[in-house]
Design a protein around this motif. Structure first.
Motif, PDB file in Angstrom:
ATOM      1  N   ARG A   1       9.619  -0.909  -8.463  1.00  0.00           N
ATOM      2  CA  ARG A   1       8.469  -1.467  -7.741  1.00  0.00           C
ATOM      3  C   ARG A   1       7.826  -0.380  -6.890  1.00  0.00           C
ATOM      4  O   ARG A   1       8.471   0.610  -6.535  1.00  0.00           O
ATOM      5  CB  ARG A   1       8.888  -2.638  -6.842  1.00  0.00           C
ATOM      6  N   PHE A   2       6.564  -0.573  -6.571  1.00  0.00           N
ATOM      7  CA  PHE A   2       5.873   0.326  -5.658  1.00  0.00           C
ATOM      8  C   PHE A   2       4.760  -0.442  -4.965  1.00  0.00           C
ATOM      9  O   PHE A   2       4.332  -1.510  -5.435  1.00  0.00           O
ATOM     10  CB  PHE A   2       5.304   1.554  -6.392  1.00  0.00           C
ATOM     11  N   GLU A   3       4.330   0.101  -3.847  1.00  0.00           N
ATOM     12  CA  GLU A   3       3.228  -0.488  -3.085  1.00  0.00           C
ATOM     13  C   GLU A   3       2.030   0.447  -3.153  1.00  0.00           C
ATOM     14  O   GLU A   3       2.151   1.638  -2.855  1.00  0.00           O
ATOM     15  CB  GLU A   3       3.635  -0.721  -1.629  1.00  0.00           C
ATOM     16  N   LEU A   4       0.917  -0.090  -3.534  1.00  0.00           N
ATOM     17  CA  LEU A   4      -0.335   0.658  -3.637  1.00  0.00           C
ATOM     18  C   LEU A   4      -1.232   0.287  -2.469  1.00  0.00           C
ATOM     19  O   LEU A   4      -1.473  -0.899  -2.228  1.00  0.00           O
ATOM     20  CB  LEU A   4      -1.035   0.336  -4.956  1.00  0.00           C
ATOM     21  N   ARG A   5      -1.720   1.296  -1.745  1.00  0.00           N
ATOM     22  CA  ARG A   5      -2.634   1.076  -0.628  1.00  0.00           C
ATOM     23  C   ARG A   5      -3.926   1.798  -0.924  1.00  0.00           C
ATOM     24  O   ARG A   5      -3.934   2.997  -1.220  1.00  0.00           O
ATOM     25  CB  ARG A   5      -2.030   1.561   0.687  1.00  0.00           C
ATOM     26  N   VAL A   6      -5.033   1.070  -0.820  1.00  0.00           N
ATOM     27  CA  VAL A   6      -6.367   1.618  -1.095  1.00  0.00           C
ATOM     28  C   VAL A   6      -7.221   1.440   0.154  1.00  0.00           C
ATOM     29  O   VAL A   6      -7.323   0.330   0.694  1.00  0.00           O
ATOM     30  CB  VAL A   6      -7.020   0.916  -2.301  1.00  0.00           C
ATOM     31  N   LEU A   7      -7.816   2.521   0.627  1.00  0.00           N
ATOM     32  CA  LEU A   7      -8.644   2.503   1.830  1.00  0.00           C
ATOM     33  C   LEU A   7     -10.118   2.390   1.441  1.00  0.00           C
ATOM     34  O   LEU A   7     -10.614   3.163   0.615  1.00  0.00           O
ATOM     35  CB  LEU A   7      -8.428   3.775   2.651  1.00  0.00           C
ATOM     36  N   ASP A   8     -10.800   1.433   2.035  1.00  0.00           N
ATOM     37  CA  ASP A   8     -12.253   1.366   1.932  1.00  0.00           C
ATOM     38  C   ASP A   8     -12.918   2.140   3.058  1.00  0.00           C
ATOM     39  O   ASP A   8     -14.018   2.675   2.897  1.00  0.00           O
ATOM     40  CB  ASP A   8     -12.722  -0.106   1.975  1.00  0.00           C
ATOM     41  N   ILE A   9     -12.253   2.186   4.218  1.00  0.00           N
ATOM     42  CA  ILE A   9     -12.740   2.916   5.387  1.00  0.00           C
ATOM     43  C   ILE A   9     -11.600   3.781   5.901  1.00  0.00           C
ATOM     44  O   ILE A   9     -10.469   3.312   6.029  1.00  0.00           O
ATOM     45  CB  ILE A   9     -13.210   1.944   6.500  1.00  0.00           C
TER      46      ILE A   9
END
Length: 608
Positions: free
Chosen positions: A232-240
């Protein structure tokens, strides 16, 4: 085929990357197909239709309560008031970060509760309740439809619905979405990997992920999940970018070195806290990457600790650390003073070790009476070049200093083997802070071998003050940004904290005194004062090369406004406590006086 079976087959097809199709044969009922398509449409636009759904549920509940329990309307109104008040006061804990969000949620809760109470008492068709529901519902729905986070949630859901195609395009076939959450800065999702895939495979595909998701460069972060499962992994995507602007320092976060120091916020707004008790630290990064900023943050917190004495070495003639001189017990600004400082630190280390052994103890517990000794070295590579003899003392402190609470924090641009003294000291440093580096290989130099391939990409940090922290409590690459202290904040903090700075403990003072009392043939020469005018001052009087003689010479030759304490410490090569003790003795004999805060001069300059 039944509608339930069709939905189940469609979910299976989406999971394995196939597009679901609706095939109508002669045996299928056309109304059932339309019901399935209509249900899918309702589910796809459930967020946009949420205000209408809430209005319908309110009408149905009010109708049932009006027919069964019409006397409940006061309780419904009171409950709505309690819920609205809770949303205003405690909404931040529920994910409503902004004040406008909490006010809007409380307004909706109060409006729904009031209409439900009225509908329960009078009936949902009682005029003008239907008109209020229609017009009020539209007015309250407009902020919901325009809300940024709601629209972001819808966008993320639709993007994750296409994950089978994205995973196939970047080479992660078989991975699946497990959950997703939208926050203030962007969104994060938890994924399950197919057999044989690991988080290292995902880390290597971060550029491809950014392209497939349509984000800006550097917006994607990949972390292990809290349960630390390999599939498993956690994906974090920044809009700001939450670190786009400098973040002012809020003030010291500790009053003891036993507490974790807050260096700055991570990208999810949680504090980047690190423990320094009985730990050595290494700060690395290119020129202009923000090392001086985090040194100021450390000084601002360490100077607030009543159980830590601060010594410092700044071979740029005090340019970086001189503003903190009021809180630094001993400051070395040239190679000779740096060598003497580290030599005395080793003496203190050995004296404390003897005391612990005599008292049957194994570690030195910092208190206000027995403080820790923290030695902060700026530009450690310069120390290796200009005072190579001091490197052996630094290595000795690195190997033996933790148990006796004699700690080193070194800052340098590239902690190479040559700069760090054959690597002995670097291997003892538990806390690593890496700012932006110019070359990828420098990541392993600062953070440790193999950290670059493990995802610690310090070469991608794109602003001064951004850093990665590696420590026993921080084993995943998370970006943080150090707080910013202006020159005015540094001066104000140093002036405020100098009042409660602790003196060096009696055990350490006795060890230093015993070292100085040895015959000159058995110990190294005392530090030489290299400040301007030192030769003239030392030429006056009999034994003016002794610290007491240098101190009196400076006081006797001081102008009317007096001499700062920092200058007296630099000239004598002694610590703040020693200088203050001698000044108090001279003041008691009426031979010296304090002109202003931190400035002294002699009252009888002609006296030898």
């Amino acid at each position: 085929m039944r509608p339930r079976q069709m939905r189940r087959n469609a979910r299976r097809m989406r999971r394995y990357g196939m597009q679901p199709m609706v095939v109508i044969n002669s045996g299928d009922s056309l109304p059932d197909v339309f019901a399935v398509l209509f249900g899918r449409w309702l589910w796809r636009y459930r967020s946009e239709l949420a205000p209408f759904t809430l209005a319908m549920v309110t009408v149905l509940v009010s109708l049932v309560l009006h027919l069964t329990h019409p006397q409940w309307w006061p309780w419904l109104l009171a409950s709505a008031t309690v819920v609205a008040s809770s949303l205003v006061g405690l909404g931040q804990r529920m994910g409503l970060v902004r004040r406008s969000e909490r006010v809007y949620a409380a307004t909706v809760a109060m409006a729904v509760g009031a209409w439900l109470a009225a509908g329960t008492a009078l009936g949902p068709s009682f005029r003008p309740l239907p008109q209020l529901l229609l017009y009020g519902g539209v007015v309250l729905a407009v902020p919901w439809w325009a809300h940024r986070r709601r629209r972001a949630r819808v966008r993320v859901e639709r993007k994750l619905a296409a994950w089978p195609e994205i995973s196939a395009a970047i080479g992660l076939n078989g991975s699946r979405v497990m959950s997703a959450v939208v926050d203030v800065w962007g969104w994060r999702a938890r994924f399950g990997l197919a057999r044989g895939q690991t988080i290292q495979d995902v880390t290597a595909k971060i550029p491809a992920l950014e392209s497939a998701l349509g984000t800006f460069r550097g917006a994607v972060r990949v972390h292990p999940t809290p349960d630390d499962k390999a599939n498993r992994f956690e994906l974090r995507v920044l809009d700001i970018d939450p670190h786009a602007d400098a973040i002012p320092w809020p003030g010291p976060s500790v009053s003891s070195i036993t507490e974790p120091i807050d260096l700055g916020p991570f990208e999810d707004a949680t504090p980047a806290q690190v423990h320094l008790k009985r730990r050595h630290g290494l700060i690395g990064g290119a020129t202009g990457s923000g090392k001086s900023g985090v040194i100021n943050v450390l000084m601002g917190n360490l100077s607030a600790c009543t159980d830590a004495v601060i010594w410092a070495i700044d071979l740029k003639r005090g340019m970086e650390l001189q503003p903190w001189s009021a809180c630094i017990d001993r400051l070395a600004t040239n190679p000779e003073q740096a060598s003497a400082l580290l030599r005395d630190a080793v003496t203190i280390l050995e004296g404390r070790a003897e005391w612990l052994a005599a008292h049957g103890q194994r570690v030195w517990e910092p208190t206000s009476d027995m403080p820790a000794l923290v030695i902060l070295i700026d530009e450690y590579a310069e120390l290796a070049d200009e005072a190579p003899d001091a490197i052996s003392d630094a290595d000795s402190i690195g190997r033996r200093g933790r148990a006796v609470a004699v700690q080193l924090i070194a800052a340098t641009q590239r902690p190479t083997q040559k700069a760090m003294g054959r690597g002995a000291l670097r291997s003892q440093m538990d806390v690593r802070l890496s700012f932006r580096v110019r070359e990828r290989r420098d990541v392993d130099l600062i953070l440790g071998q193999g950290m670059l391939s493990a995802g610690w990409h310090a070469h991608t940090l794109n602003a001064p003050g951004k850093f990665l922290i590696s420590a026993p409590e921080h084993d995943t690459p998370r970006r943080a940004r150090a707080y910013l202290l202006t020159d005015e904040a540094v001066s104000a903090t140093a002036s405020q904290h100098t009042v409660w700075r602790p003196p060096l403990d009696e055990v350490s003072r006795r060890a230093l005194q015993a070292e100085r009392d040895q015959p000159r043939s058995q110990r190294a020469e005392p530090p030489v004062d290299a400040s301007p005018g030192a030769g003239e001052r030392q030429g006056q009087g009999g034994d003016d090369k002794a610290p007491e003689g240098v101190l009196w010479s400076m006081l006797a030759g001081a102008p009317d406004e007096g001499v700062p304490i920092a200058h007296l410490m630099t000239a004598t090569g002694m610590g703040r406590s020693w200088v203050y003790y001698r000044l108090q003795e001279l003041a008691a004999e009426r031979r010296a006086c304090q002109v202003s805060r931190g400035r002294w001069r002699a009252t009888q300059p002609t006296e030898p």
